[in-house]
Motif scaffolding. Structure first.
Motif, PDB file in Angstrom:
ATOM      1  N   SER A 181       0.811  -1.225   0.000  1.00 33.36           N
ATOM      2  CA  SER A 181       0.000   0.000   0.000  1.00 33.36           C
ATOM      3  C   SER A 181       0.843   1.273   0.000  1.00 33.36           C
ATOM      4  O   SER A 181       0.346   2.338  -0.374  1.00 33.36           O
ATOM      5  CB  SER A 181      -0.928   0.014   1.215  1.00 33.36           C
ATOM      6  OG  SER A 181      -0.169   0.089   2.402  1.00 33.36           O
ATOM      7  N   LYS A 198      -0.835   4.250   1.535  1.00 33.70           N
ATOM      8  CA  LYS A 198      -2.110   4.722   0.968  1.00 33.70           C
ATOM      9  C   LYS A 198      -3.300   3.992   1.604  1.00 33.70           C
ATOM     10  O   LYS A 198      -3.135   2.981   2.274  1.00 33.70           O
ATOM     11  CB  LYS A 198      -2.107   4.518  -0.544  1.00 33.70           C
ATOM     12  CG  LYS A 198      -0.998   5.312  -1.231  1.00 33.70           C
ATOM     13  CD  LYS A 198      -1.106   5.264  -2.725  1.00 33.70           C
ATOM     14  CE  LYS A 198      -0.093   6.190  -3.368  1.00 33.70           C
ATOM     15  NZ  LYS A 198       1.303   5.723  -3.152  1.00 33.70           N
ATOM     16  N   ARG A 248      -6.156   0.421  -4.431  1.00 36.50           N
ATOM     17  CA  ARG A 248      -6.306   1.796  -3.964  1.00 36.50           C
ATOM     18  C   ARG A 248      -7.659   2.362  -4.359  1.00 36.50           C
ATOM     19  O   ARG A 248      -8.150   2.112  -5.449  1.00 36.50           O
ATOM     20  CB  ARG A 248      -5.200   2.644  -4.594  1.00 36.50           C
ATOM     21  CG  ARG A 248      -5.030   3.975  -3.921  1.00 36.50           C
ATOM     22  CD  ARG A 248      -3.943   4.757  -4.599  1.00 36.50           C
ATOM     23  NE  ARG A 248      -4.024   6.122  -4.130  1.00 36.50           N
ATOM     24  CZ  ARG A 248      -3.312   7.106  -4.653  1.00 36.50           C
ATOM     25  NH1 ARG A 248      -2.486   6.880  -5.631  1.00 36.50           N
ATOM     26  NH2 ARG A 248      -3.442   8.321  -4.176  1.00 36.50           N
TER      27      ARG A 248
END
Ligand code: ZN
Length: 129
Positions: free
Chosen positions: A27, A30, A129
């Motif tokens: 990630s 994020k 995301r």
């Protein structure tokens, strides 16, 4: 990212720390969702408390609710009940990720259910995301 596991015959394994590590890498800080997916037809994933008694209770209860029958699949490898339980529980979980960290409730853990071990198993962690 793949998480590899060595399992026992029938057991629940808490894989939360491995999933957290994978999510942190994938990630990069994020927010989004993580999908955790098992590649096998006699394993399952769920989110619940990793209390040692409950982890054994889960296995015992699941095997007790699937009736003892003369399953056709048992002509092949004698593990129809494990396949049926895997289908009932499910082969993936979706988890929220906030600023690079798995977002779980206080007692929630990612639990891997081995229903027909011992084996080497692989779980896939994907971040979106
Ligand atoms: Zn089978």
């Amino acid at each position: 990212m793949i998480v590899e596991l060595s399992t026992g015959k029938r057991e629940v394994i808490d894989i939360t720390e491995e999933v957290k590590k994978a999510v942190r890498k994938l990630s990069e800080g994020k927010s989004g969702i993580a999908i955790v997916f098992t590649f096998h037809t006699t394993t399952a994933l769920t989110v619940n408390e990793a209390e040692s008694g409950l982890m054994k209770d889960l296995i015992d209860a699941l095997f007790s609710i699937v009736p003892k029958m003369n399953y056709l699949h048992n002509r092949i490898d004698n593990n129809a009940e494990a396949h049926i339980i895997a289908s009932i529980v499910g082969n993936s979980v979706v988890l929220p990720v906030s600023d690079g960290e798995l977002t779980l409730g206080t007692w929630q853990r990612v639990l891997f259910l081995e229903l027909d071990g011992p084996r080497k198993r692989k779980v896939y962690v994907k971040f979106i995301r």
